[in-house]
Design a protein around this motif. Structure first.
Motif, mmCIF file in Angstrom:
data_model
loop_
_atom_site.group_PDB
_atom_site.id
_atom_site.type_symbol
_atom_site.label_atom_id
_atom_site.label_comp_id
_atom_site.label_asym_id
_atom_site.label_seq_id
_atom_site.Cartn_x
_atom_site.Cartn_y
_atom_site.Cartn_z
ATOM 1 N N LEU A 298 0.838 -1.199 0.000
ATOM 2 C CA LEU A 298 0.000 0.000 0.000
ATOM 3 C C LEU A 298 0.872 1.248 0.000
ATOM 4 C CD1 LEU A 298 -2.606 -1.156 2.677
ATOM 5 C CD2 LEU A 298 -2.966 -1.001 0.203
ATOM 6 N N PRO A 299 0.333 2.397 -0.397
ATOM 7 C CA PRO A 299 1.141 3.630 -0.411
ATOM 8 C C PRO A 299 1.793 3.952 0.923
ATOM 9 C CG PRO A 299 -0.882 3.967 -1.625
ATOM 10 C CD PRO A 299 -0.997 2.610 -0.984
ATOM 11 N N GLY A 300 1.122 3.625 2.027
ATOM 12 C CA GLY A 300 1.690 3.925 3.332
ATOM 13 C C GLY A 300 2.161 2.704 4.094
ATOM 14 N N TYR A 301 2.290 1.573 3.395
ATOM 15 C CA TYR A 301 2.652 0.338 4.113
ATOM 16 C C TYR A 301 3.378 -0.627 3.196
ATOM 17 C CZ TYR A 301 2.107 -4.182 6.437
ATOM 18 O OH TYR A 301 2.339 -5.411 7.006
ATOM 19 N N ARG A 302 4.494 -1.154 3.690
ATOM 20 C CA ARG A 302 5.219 -2.219 3.008
ATOM 21 C C ARG A 302 5.158 -3.468 3.885
ATOM 22 N NH1 ARG A 302 9.301 -3.233 -0.475
ATOM 23 N NH2 ARG A 302 9.609 -1.045 -0.962
ATOM 24 N N PRO A 303 4.773 -4.608 3.327
ATOM 25 C CA PRO A 303 4.737 -5.832 4.130
ATOM 26 C C PRO A 303 6.127 -6.176 4.660
ATOM 27 C CG PRO A 303 3.593 -6.128 2.032
ATOM 28 C CD PRO A 303 4.323 -4.828 1.950
ATOM 29 N N PRO A 304 6.200 -6.899 5.759
ATOM 30 C CA PRO A 304 7.510 -7.360 6.233
ATOM 31 C C PRO A 304 8.152 -8.260 5.200
ATOM 32 C CG PRO A 304 5.719 -8.447 7.417
ATOM 33 C CD PRO A 304 5.098 -7.353 6.619
ATOM 34 N N VAL A 305 9.470 -8.273 5.168
ATOM 35 C CA VAL A 305 10.185 -8.967 4.104
ATOM 36 C C VAL A 305 9.896 -10.460 4.108
ATOM 37 C CG1 VAL A 305 12.267 -9.390 5.476
ATOM 38 C CG2 VAL A 305 12.434 -9.149 2.974
ATOM 39 N N GLU A 306 9.532 -11.021 5.264
ATOM 40 C CA GLU A 306 9.263 -12.460 5.310
ATOM 41 C C GLU A 306 7.896 -12.823 4.735
ATOM 42 O OE1 GLU A 306 8.331 -10.730 9.435
ATOM 43 O OE2 GLU A 306 9.923 -10.593 7.917
ATOM 44 N N SER A 307 7.090 -11.831 4.397
ATOM 45 C CA SER A 307 5.772 -12.083 3.807
ATOM 46 C C SER A 307 5.840 -11.926 2.298
ATOM 47 C CB SER A 307 4.735 -11.106 4.367
ATOM 48 O OG SER A 307 4.539 -11.298 5.745
ATOM 49 N N GLY A 308 4.979 -12.655 1.611
ATOM 50 C CA GLY A 308 4.841 -12.437 0.189
ATOM 51 C C GLY A 308 4.183 -11.089 -0.065
ATOM 52 N N MET A 309 4.391 -10.540 -1.236
ATOM 53 C CA MET A 309 3.877 -9.199 -1.532
ATOM 54 C C MET A 309 2.913 -9.235 -2.712
ATOM 55 S SD MET A 309 6.028 -5.657 -2.004
ATOM 56 C CE MET A 309 6.731 -6.072 -3.617
ATOM 57 N N LEU A 310 1.778 -8.564 -2.549
ATOM 58 C CA LEU A 310 0.756 -8.484 -3.582
ATOM 59 C C LEU A 310 0.648 -7.042 -4.068
ATOM 60 C CD1 LEU A 310 -1.983 -10.649 -1.831
ATOM 61 C CD2 LEU A 310 -0.393 -11.383 -3.619
ATOM 62 N N THR A 311 0.625 -6.872 -5.379
ATOM 63 C CA THR A 311 0.542 -5.518 -5.932
ATOM 64 C C THR A 311 -0.645 -5.346 -6.876
ATOM 65 O OG1 THR A 311 2.111 -6.160 -7.670
ATOM 66 C CG2 THR A 311 3.005 -5.072 -5.718
ATOM 67 N N ALA A 312 -0.894 -6.278 -7.760
ATOM 68 C CA ALA A 312 -1.953 -6.122 -8.768
ATOM 69 C C ALA A 312 -3.275 -6.649 -8.212
ATOM 70 C CB ALA A 312 -1.580 -6.845 -10.057
#
Length: 409
Positions: A298-312
């Motif tokens: 999210l614009p104001g939040y980055r997941p912790p590196v140990e989590s997968g990341m969703l963008t689309a």
């Protein structure tokens, strides 16, 4: 019904308002702030049409001016003209708002609901109505209603600042998840619109009448001061309508991995979780170690590196193919969003090959992009393919981009 009522514009106003919010399959459904922005954004089209309606009514009233002007309150006739046009525009705005709110309420919905932003719509319509009235009253020509709409639209789109900031209030083309309205910008826009409305009203005042002249002078000074005061902050570089909010991906579904999205994107949660679950089952079948959670960036939040990341997150497709593309970012590495030092090209190619293998392993077309990829995907069950999948996925999860290599390099 005579032409001075402007009723001929009622259906076009309603129709164009609905067209504005329903365009592109109404992607705002289910997200409250995006819904509100779509509603206020409909004024991009209904505002200019309201100006044309006001010019149309004003021309009809202007012909009666020799009879009305000598009356004690004859100077108020232009304002009643603008009022009629504003009421037609407001009726269309209200119906549009009600329909859009109902559409979101009937869809899986969530996210912040800053309903106060809707108040700018009636003020904008009043400004457009008064501008159209001034045009039709001062230039009672049949071309006035025809030119009023494009003139207001062009000023709101290509005019000098701060006119675009005042006359355009959306609609945004993407989700507002993780964003919030900036109150001071909204208040400045509201003040600027009131200033423009006051100046347009002063134009049609009968300045030759002493009592009216005094009121007109006061209205002009107040409106000019309000417009100048609000214009200064609006033309600054940090006058964006939105800023990062404290919204976080707290709407979750699924088991392992767990899929977590922003409440604003609740509409996409179930299909996204289902798609990721399908892809996860394929990877778990070959012994790939998956992260426990996939979280939305999210614009104001980055997941912790140990989590997968969703963008689309903009699709309700729950297919394996979509899940394969989403699951291929198993870690929220800072490099993914680093504009100066992005991941190497091989990282993106590895993601694409992982997604293609997941699809090909289930007997579907993996959409190979080269002859090497086509040959490699032709036998997805081969031990060397599975070994590469485990190693590449592990490197992506550990952000070890330097170790990545395509299997045929």
């Amino acid at each position: 019904m005579n032409r001075s009522t402007g009723a001929v514009f009622a259906l076009p106003l309603i129709g164009i308002g609905l067209f504005a919010i329903l365009s592109f399959d109404a992607p705002w459904r289910g997200e409250w702030n995006w819904t509100f922005d779509a509603i206020t954004g409909s004024s991009v089209l209904t505002g200019p049409l309201t100006a044309s309606a006001a010019a149309h009514i004003a021309i009809g009233q202007r012909r009666l001016d020799p009879l009305v002007a000598p009356m004690a309150r004859g100077w108020m006739v232009p304002f009643r003209t603008g009022l009629r046009a504003w009421l037609w525009g407001l009726a269309a705005y209200t119906l549009t708002a009600g329909g859009a709110a109902l559409a979101t309420a009937l869809t899986p919905h969530g996210g912040p609901a800053s309903g106060w932003v809707l108040a700018v719509g009636p003020v904008l319509l009043a400004c457009c109505a008064m501008a159209g009235t001034a045009l039709g009253w001062l230039w009672p020509h049949r071309l006035a209603p025809i030119l009023a709409a494009p003139a207001v639209f062009l000023l709101g789109t290509f005019g000098p600042r701060p006119l675009p900031d005042l006359l355009r209030h959306g609609p945004v083309t993407g989700s507002l998840a993780g964003l919030e309205y900036v109150p001071w910008v909204w208040w400045a826009q509201l003040g600027g619109l009131l200033g423009l409305t006051g100046l347009a009203a002063a134009v049609v005042l009968r300045w030759q009448v002493p009592a009216v002249r005094t009121r007109g002078l006061g209205l002009t000074l107040i409106s000019t001061g309000l417009l100048v005061i609000t214009s200064v902050p609006l033309v600054s570089e940090d006058s964006s309508r939105f800023a990062p909010s404290d919204e976080r991906p707290t709407a979750c579904a699924g088991a392992r991995p767990r899929t977590c999205l922003a409440p604003s994107n609740t509409r996409y949660l179930a299909p996204t979780a289902s798609a990721i679950d399908k892809a996860a089952q394929v990877l778990e079948g070959i012994g790939v170690d998956l992260p426990a959670t996939y979280e939305q960036l999210l614009p104001g939040y980055r997941p912790p590196v140990e989590s997968g990341m969703l963008t689309a997150i903009d699709d309700v497709d729950a297919s394996l193919r979509r899940g394969a593309s989403l699951i291929a970012t198993p870690a929220a590495c800072t490099a993914w969003t680093d504009r100066e030092v992005p991941p190497p090209e091989v990282a993106y190619e590895a993601q694409g090959l992982i997604s293609a293998w997941i699809v090909a392993s289930q007997g579907l077309s993996g959409d190979p992009w080269s002859e090497e990829a086509r040959r490699w995907l032709a036998d997805p069950a081969a031990p060397d393919r599975i070994a590469w999948m485990r190693a590449a996925f592990g490197d992506l999860r550990a952000c070890r981009f330097s170790r990545l290599a395509l299997p045929w390099d």
